[in-house]
Design a protein around this motif. Sequence first.
Motif, mmCIF file in Angstrom:
data_model
loop_
_atom_site.group_PDB
_atom_site.id
_atom_site.type_symbol
_atom_site.label_atom_id
_atom_site.label_comp_id
_atom_site.label_asym_id
_atom_site.label_seq_id
_atom_site.Cartn_x
_atom_site.Cartn_y
_atom_site.Cartn_z
ATOM 1 N N MET A 191 0.851 -1.184 0.000
ATOM 2 C CA MET A 191 0.000 0.000 0.000
ATOM 3 C C MET A 191 0.887 1.234 0.000
ATOM 4 N N PHE A 192 0.489 2.241 -0.788
ATOM 5 C CA PHE A 192 1.262 3.477 -0.814
ATOM 6 C C PHE A 192 0.353 4.604 -1.287
ATOM 7 N N GLY A 193 0.885 5.816 -1.221
ATOM 8 C CA GLY A 193 0.138 6.976 -1.687
ATOM 9 C C GLY A 193 1.068 8.152 -1.892
ATOM 10 N N ALA A 194 0.497 9.266 -2.311
ATOM 11 C CA ALA A 194 1.285 10.464 -2.598
ATOM 12 C C ALA A 194 1.544 11.218 -1.299
ATOM 13 N N THR A 195 2.539 10.760 -0.542
ATOM 14 C CA THR A 195 2.881 11.388 0.727
ATOM 15 C C THR A 195 4.288 11.968 0.654
ATOM 16 N N GLU A 196 4.608 12.830 1.594
ATOM 17 C CA GLU A 196 5.928 13.454 1.607
ATOM 18 C C GLU A 196 7.034 12.433 1.842
ATOM 19 N N GLU A 197 6.692 11.274 2.387
ATOM 20 C CA GLU A 197 7.717 10.283 2.726
ATOM 21 C C GLU A 197 8.164 9.461 1.527
ATOM 22 N N VAL A 198 7.436 9.497 0.436
ATOM 23 C CA VAL A 198 7.808 8.697 -0.720
ATOM 24 C C VAL A 198 8.087 9.599 -1.907
ATOM 25 N N TRP A 199 8.542 8.974 -3.003
ATOM 26 C CA TRP A 199 9.094 9.719 -4.135
ATOM 27 C C TRP A 199 8.099 10.643 -4.800
ATOM 28 N N ILE A 200 6.804 10.408 -4.691
ATOM 29 C CA ILE A 200 5.844 11.276 -5.360
ATOM 30 C C ILE A 200 5.425 12.425 -4.448
ATOM 31 N N GLY A 201 6.059 12.562 -3.304
ATOM 32 C CA GLY A 201 5.660 13.554 -2.315
ATOM 33 C C GLY A 201 5.591 14.974 -2.840
ATOM 34 N N LYS A 202 6.550 15.364 -3.682
ATOM 35 C CA LYS A 202 6.569 16.732 -4.220
ATOM 36 C C LYS A 202 5.560 16.911 -5.353
ATOM 37 N N LEU A 203 5.067 15.836 -5.874
ATOM 38 C CA LEU A 203 4.129 15.784 -7.006
ATOM 39 C C LEU A 203 4.791 16.267 -8.305
ATOM 40 N N TRP A 204 4.620 15.458 -9.333
ATOM 41 C CA TRP A 204 5.179 15.780 -10.642
ATOM 42 C C TRP A 204 4.445 16.962 -11.281
ATOM 43 N N PRO A 205 5.137 17.745 -12.091
ATOM 44 C CA PRO A 205 4.474 18.836 -12.827
ATOM 45 C C PRO A 205 3.732 18.280 -14.041
ATOM 46 N N ARG A 206 2.681 17.533 -13.747
ATOM 47 C CA ARG A 206 1.940 16.822 -14.782
ATOM 48 C C ARG A 206 0.458 16.798 -14.446
ATOM 49 N N GLY A 207 -0.376 16.694 -15.463
ATOM 50 C CA GLY A 207 -1.785 16.423 -15.305
ATOM 51 C C GLY A 207 -2.513 17.393 -14.385
ATOM 52 N N ARG A 208 -3.451 16.869 -13.605
ATOM 53 C CA ARG A 208 -4.229 17.726 -12.709
ATOM 54 C C ARG A 208 -3.396 18.231 -11.537
ATOM 55 N N ALA A 209 -2.349 17.500 -11.153
ATOM 56 C CA ALA A 209 -1.457 18.010 -10.106
ATOM 57 C C ALA A 209 -0.861 19.348 -10.534
ATOM 58 N N TRP A 210 -0.488 19.448 -11.802
ATOM 59 C CA TRP A 210 0.060 20.691 -12.333
ATOM 60 C C TRP A 210 -1.036 21.745 -12.499
ATOM 61 N N GLN A 211 -2.139 21.354 -13.086
ATOM 62 C CA GLN A 211 -3.234 22.296 -13.322
ATOM 63 C C GLN A 211 -3.761 22.896 -12.024
ATOM 64 N N ASN A 212 -3.727 22.114 -10.954
ATOM 65 C CA ASN A 212 -4.233 22.583 -9.666
ATOM 66 C C ASN A 212 -3.163 23.230 -8.792
ATOM 67 N N GLY A 213 -1.965 23.426 -9.352
ATOM 68 C CA GLY A 213 -0.913 24.116 -8.625
ATOM 69 C C GLY A 213 -0.379 23.360 -7.426
ATOM 70 N N LEU A 214 -0.385 22.021 -7.488
ATOM 71 C CA LEU A 214 -0.006 21.220 -6.327
ATOM 72 C C LEU A 214 1.469 20.825 -6.298
ATOM 73 N N SER A 215 2.154 20.920 -7.408
ATOM 74 C CA SER A 215 3.558 20.504 -7.418
ATOM 75 C C SER A 215 4.410 21.510 -6.662
ATOM 76 N N THR A 216 5.177 20.994 -5.712
ATOM 77 C CA THR A 216 6.107 21.843 -4.961
ATOM 78 C C THR A 216 7.557 21.521 -5.314
ATOM 79 N N ALA A 217 7.750 20.773 -6.380
ATOM 80 C CA ALA A 217 9.108 20.404 -6.796
ATOM 81 C C ALA A 217 9.890 21.641 -7.219
ATOM 82 N N THR A 218 11.200 21.571 -7.041
ATOM 83 C CA THR A 218 12.097 22.661 -7.432
ATOM 84 C C THR A 218 13.121 22.124 -8.423
ATOM 85 N N LEU A 219 14.059 22.962 -8.773
ATOM 86 C CA LEU A 219 15.127 22.537 -9.680
ATOM 87 C C LEU A 219 15.960 21.418 -9.076
ATOM 88 N N GLU A 220 15.998 21.339 -7.759
ATOM 89 C CA GLU A 220 16.797 20.316 -7.087
ATOM 90 C C GLU A 220 16.136 18.937 -7.141
#
Length: 371
Positions: A191-220
């Motif tokens: 079981m897993f999900g989009a949490t800060e503890e796993v790789w999707i935590g920052k959310l990819w700049p893709r799809g509805r995550a991007w459209q809804n302004g949810l990605s907090t990823a940076t250049l790093e």
Amino acid sequence: MESIYYVLCWHCHRRCKHCYEDRFRPYIRDELEEVVAEAERNAPRIIANLPESMRYREQVEVDGKSTSVERIGRIIISGGDVMTEPVRERVLYPTLEAIRDKYRDVGGVKIVVQTTGDLLTPKLIDELLALGVWTISVSGMDDYHVGMEGDKRRKLIDKLLAMFADAGVENAALFDERRLQMSPNTPLYNMFGATEEVWIGKLWPRGRAWQNGLSTATLEDNFCNAWSGGLNFLNYGQAGSEVSIDPTGDVYPCCLKTAHPLGNLAEESLLSILDDLADHPAIRAISAGAPEKMGEYAGWSEAKFIEASKTESPDGRPYQNLCIGCDRFHQEVLGKVLDERFRARRGRRMGILARSEPAEELAVADAKLDS
């Protein structure tokens, strides 16, 4: 190959605000029939063009010495949610049978079915296991899924744990590689999900995550230089290689999906695509997990790529991530190259047919490829 991530169908019973693909959503009536028929039509062709064997080699330490061991690769069947009806009956179950049959006598394959979990029942779990599923992967355990926020998901987790226990499905987290080798036929769950503890935590700049302004990823945050990113995807005989496939047959070096596919498995084999592109410097840079270097051969310095990685998020924030630069390089340069390679591969295939097939059969084959 160690892993193939195969998105079977776009249909999903949820429209999550954080989803990386806006085509994952509920469909009804004619639209539903269209996406299910697309998946149903393409799945046999895609499976036919997967590698003939899913074995790969991994370097491990044995008694202080490095040695190469052979492992069994996996195919992850995902969506959308493949447990929705009619995707489950018309597409998922026939696909599981076809994958099982393809690899039965050539070393086997580990089949993973990914689902949000809320559609699972004891009957469906039994049916998945009977079709050779090795792991049931529950992906909806996060606050972004409606009804799964915080403690609300505890009820579903308890229900799933009880069903898995009754079916003899064990927690994958309790199995290290040694135990997996000793009990290769034990069915597992995770079981897993989009949490800060796993790789999707920052959310990819893709799809509805991007459209809804949810990605907090940076250049790093280099999503390319990680599992399910582009890292090592070209090294298909070795550990660490994974590609992603859409219901259309389009294949990508990462789950995030580059702005242009590498090729299409509805008409050409996966390994022929990878072999054809293995000499290209941009593709090699992706496989090295260094997307900032993909344009150097074409005059895009690392500094230019970094600058191209700047944009503004839909909610007005300054945003910079390597995925943005990768998209722009594909749109301006690499997409044309990939199209040319695709046409050249098709030409070579049709040239072979032309020497061995009557003209009318060649015309029929070409028409099928174009459709």
